[in-house]
Design a protein around this motif. Structure first.
Motif, PDB file in Angstrom:
ATOM      1  N   ARG A   1       2.504   6.108  -7.132  1.00 34.26           N
ATOM      2  CA  ARG A   1       0.800   5.780  -6.532  1.00 34.26           C
ATOM      3  C   ARG A   1      -0.071   4.990  -7.151  1.00 34.26           C
ATOM      4  O   ARG A   1      -0.889   4.528  -6.761  1.00 34.26           O
ATOM      5  CB  ARG A   1       0.619   7.333  -6.114  1.00 34.26           C
ATOM      6  CG  ARG A   1      -0.831   7.500  -5.207  1.00 34.26           C
ATOM      7  CD  ARG A   1      -1.135   8.836  -5.006  1.00 34.26           C
ATOM      8  NE  ARG A   1      -2.078   8.924  -4.087  1.00 34.26           N
ATOM      9  CZ  ARG A   1      -3.337   8.686  -4.047  1.00 34.26           C
ATOM     10  NH1 ARG A   1      -3.921   8.211  -5.329  1.00 34.26           N
ATOM     11  NH2 ARG A   1      -4.063   9.053  -2.995  1.00 34.26           N
TER      12      ARG A   1
ATOM     13  N   VAL B   1      -8.290   9.937   2.919  1.00 35.66           N
ATOM     14  CA  VAL B   1      -6.992  10.400   2.205  1.00 35.66           C
ATOM     15  C   VAL B   1      -6.958  12.005   2.265  1.00 35.66           C
ATOM     16  O   VAL B   1      -5.981  12.529   2.321  1.00 35.66           O
ATOM     17  CB  VAL B   1      -7.175   9.873   0.854  1.00 35.66           C
ATOM     18  CG1 VAL B   1      -5.912  10.501  -0.020  1.00 35.66           C
ATOM     19  CG2 VAL B   1      -6.505   8.597   0.732  1.00 35.66           C
ATOM     20  N   VAL B   2      -8.036  12.770   2.063  1.00 40.04           N
ATOM     21  CA  VAL B   2      -8.228  14.040   2.174  1.00 40.04           C
ATOM     22  C   VAL B   2      -7.895  14.503   3.505  1.00 40.04           C
ATOM     23  O   VAL B   2      -7.000  15.731   3.509  1.00 40.04           O
ATOM     24  CB  VAL B   2      -9.526  14.679   1.390  1.00 40.04           C
ATOM     25  CG1 VAL B   2      -9.796  16.131   1.689  1.00 40.04           C
ATOM     26  CG2 VAL B   2      -9.893  14.185   0.148  1.00 40.04           C
TER      27      VAL B   2
ATOM     28  N   ALA C   1      -4.023  14.555   4.010  1.00 39.46           N
ATOM     29  CA  ALA C   1      -3.564  15.441   3.370  1.00 39.46           C
ATOM     30  C   ALA C   1      -3.627  16.715   3.955  1.00 39.46           C
ATOM     31  O   ALA C   1      -2.609  17.338   3.958  1.00 39.46           O
ATOM     32  CB  ALA C   1      -3.999  15.573   1.936  1.00 39.46           C
ATOM     33  N   LYS C   2      -4.931  17.158   4.529  1.00 34.09           N
ATOM     34  CA  LYS C   2      -5.000  18.391   4.890  1.00 34.09           C
ATOM     35  C   LYS C   2      -4.421  18.404   6.352  1.00 34.09           C
ATOM     36  O   LYS C   2      -3.571  19.661   6.587  1.00 34.09           O
ATOM     37  CB  LYS C   2      -6.354  18.632   5.085  1.00 34.09           C
ATOM     38  CG  LYS C   2      -7.165  18.872   3.712  1.00 34.09           C
ATOM     39  CD  LYS C   2      -8.629  19.040   4.066  1.00 34.09           C
ATOM     40  CE  LYS C   2      -9.437  20.211   5.062  1.00 34.09           C
ATOM     41  NZ  LYS C   2     -10.480  20.153   5.100  1.00 34.09           N
TER      42      LYS C   2
ATOM     43  N   ILE D   1      -4.925  22.379  -1.142  1.00 37.62           N
ATOM     44  CA  ILE D   1      -4.483  21.202  -0.809  1.00 37.62           C
ATOM     45  C   ILE D   1      -5.519  20.075  -0.985  1.00 37.62           C
ATOM     46  O   ILE D   1      -5.705  19.069  -1.500  1.00 37.62           O
ATOM     47  CB  ILE D   1      -3.831  20.869   0.656  1.00 37.62           C
ATOM     48  CG1 ILE D   1      -2.758  21.555   0.476  1.00 37.62           C
ATOM     49  CG2 ILE D   1      -3.645  19.270   0.804  1.00 37.62           C
ATOM     50  CD1 ILE D   1      -1.541  21.260  -0.530  1.00 37.62           C
ATOM     51  N   GLU D   2      -6.835  20.593  -0.316  1.00 38.09           N
ATOM     52  CA  GLU D   2      -7.906  19.609  -0.777  1.00 38.09           C
ATOM     53  C   GLU D   2      -8.509  19.221  -2.005  1.00 38.09           C
ATOM     54  O   GLU D   2      -8.654  18.376  -2.173  1.00 38.09           O
ATOM     55  CB  GLU D   2      -9.267  20.099   0.286  1.00 38.09           C
ATOM     56  CG  GLU D   2     -10.524  19.498   0.358  1.00 38.09           C
ATOM     57  CD  GLU D   2     -11.422  19.794   1.592  1.00 38.09           C
ATOM     58  OE1 GLU D   2     -12.606  19.038   1.204  1.00 38.09           O
ATOM     59  OE2 GLU D   2     -11.225  20.830   1.929  1.00 38.09           O
TER      60      GLU D   2
ATOM     61  N   TYR E   1      -5.987  17.293  -3.801  1.00 36.91           N
ATOM     62  CA  TYR E   1      -6.294  15.794  -3.522  1.00 36.91           C
ATOM     63  C   TYR E   1      -7.595  15.240  -3.622  1.00 36.91           C
ATOM     64  O   TYR E   1      -7.743  13.967  -4.154  1.00 36.91           O
ATOM     65  CB  TYR E   1      -6.046  15.592  -1.691  1.00 36.91           C
ATOM     66  CG  TYR E   1      -4.579  15.233  -1.634  1.00 36.91           C
ATOM     67  CD1 TYR E   1      -4.268  13.807  -1.448  1.00 36.91           C
ATOM     68  CD2 TYR E   1      -3.409  16.149  -1.429  1.00 36.91           C
ATOM     69  CE1 TYR E   1      -2.856  13.726  -1.500  1.00 36.91           C
ATOM     70  CE2 TYR E   1      -2.197  15.775  -1.434  1.00 36.91           C
ATOM     71  CZ  TYR E   1      -1.757  14.584  -1.365  1.00 36.91           C
ATOM     72  OH  TYR E   1      -0.490  14.109  -1.274  1.00 36.91           O
ATOM     73  N   ARG E   2      -8.522  15.873  -4.030  1.00 34.72           N
ATOM     74  CA  ARG E   2      -9.853  15.399  -4.328  1.00 34.72           C
ATOM     75  C   ARG E   2      -9.728  15.080  -5.845  1.00 34.72           C
ATOM     76  O   ARG E   2     -10.196  14.176  -6.111  1.00 34.72           O
ATOM     77  CB  ARG E   2     -11.055  16.302  -3.936  1.00 34.72           C
ATOM     78  CG  ARG E   2     -11.428  16.323  -2.543  1.00 34.72           C
ATOM     79  CD  ARG E   2     -12.617  17.109  -2.400  1.00 34.72           C
ATOM     80  NE  ARG E   2     -12.940  16.994  -0.674  1.00 34.72           N
ATOM     81  CZ  ARG E   2     -13.548  16.071  -0.127  1.00 34.72           C
ATOM     82  NH1 ARG E   2     -13.499  14.748  -0.725  1.00 34.72           N
ATOM     83  NH2 ARG E   2     -13.395  16.024   1.273  1.00 34.72           N
TER      84      ARG E   2
ATOM     85  N   LEU F   1      -6.877  14.349  -7.293  1.00 34.80           N
ATOM     86  CA  LEU F   1      -5.841  13.102  -7.561  1.00 34.80           C
ATOM     87  C   LEU F   1      -6.847  11.998  -7.086  1.00 34.80           C
ATOM     88  O   LEU F   1      -6.568  10.857  -7.962  1.00 34.80           O
ATOM     89  CB  LEU F   1      -4.729  13.420  -6.285  1.00 34.80           C
ATOM     90  CG  LEU F   1      -3.829  12.100  -6.237  1.00 34.80           C
ATOM     91  CD1 LEU F   1      -3.056  12.048  -7.631  1.00 34.80           C
ATOM     92  CD2 LEU F   1      -2.796  12.723  -5.101  1.00 34.80           C
ATOM     93  N   VAL F   2      -7.808  11.935  -6.161  1.00 33.31           N
ATOM     94  CA  VAL F   2      -8.494  10.865  -5.595  1.00 33.31           C
ATOM     95  C   VAL F   2      -9.241  10.369  -6.827  1.00 33.31           C
ATOM     96  O   VAL F   2      -9.351   9.420  -7.346  1.00 33.31           O
ATOM     97  CB  VAL F   2      -9.132  10.830  -4.292  1.00 33.31           C
ATOM     98  CG1 VAL F   2     -10.112   9.689  -4.167  1.00 33.31           C
ATOM     99  CG2 VAL F   2      -7.926  10.997  -3.287  1.00 33.31           C
TER     100      VAL F   2
END
Length: 105
Positions: A35, A61-62, A65-66, A79-80, A83-84, A86-87
């Motif tokens: 990634r 993206v978020v 993912a959700k 998960i949110e 991913y936040r 990760l972003v």
């Protein structure tokens, strides 16, 4: 693509749980490396460092993912948050790559 909820094995000890988490990390880290290689490539296409932050893309993206997480019956707030983070880390990486590509010596 339909996702199915992953089924964790029933562990009998904390040691087994840690072994399973370590196994999962060995699977996840190469995917994160892939990634980030795409994130680094994106830096070359951005005319300015500020272009690393694309708010609509972050939300896209978020949201995706959700959506995937919901299909797996996972905890959406967790998960949110993942991913936040990760972003945010990806953006920082892209900015660093952009700086490297655009440093004038």
């Amino acid at each position: 693509m339909t996702l199915t909820k992953p089924q964790a094995v029933q562990c009998q000890s904390l040691t087994e749980i840690r072994e399973q988490i370590d196994r999962m990390d060995r699977l996840i880290v190469p995917l994160l490396a892939e990634r980030l290689s795409y994130v680094a490539q994106a830096a070359a296409f951005k005319p300015t460092r500020a272009d690393a932050v694309v708010p609509w893309r972050v939300e896209d993206v978020v949201s995706k993912a959700k959506s995937h997480a919901a299909e797996c019956d996972m905890d959406l707030p967790t998960i949110e948050a993942i991913y936040r983070a990760l972003v945010a880390a990806s953006i920082a990486h892209e900015e660093q790559v952009w700086d490297t590509l655009n440093t004038k010596e």
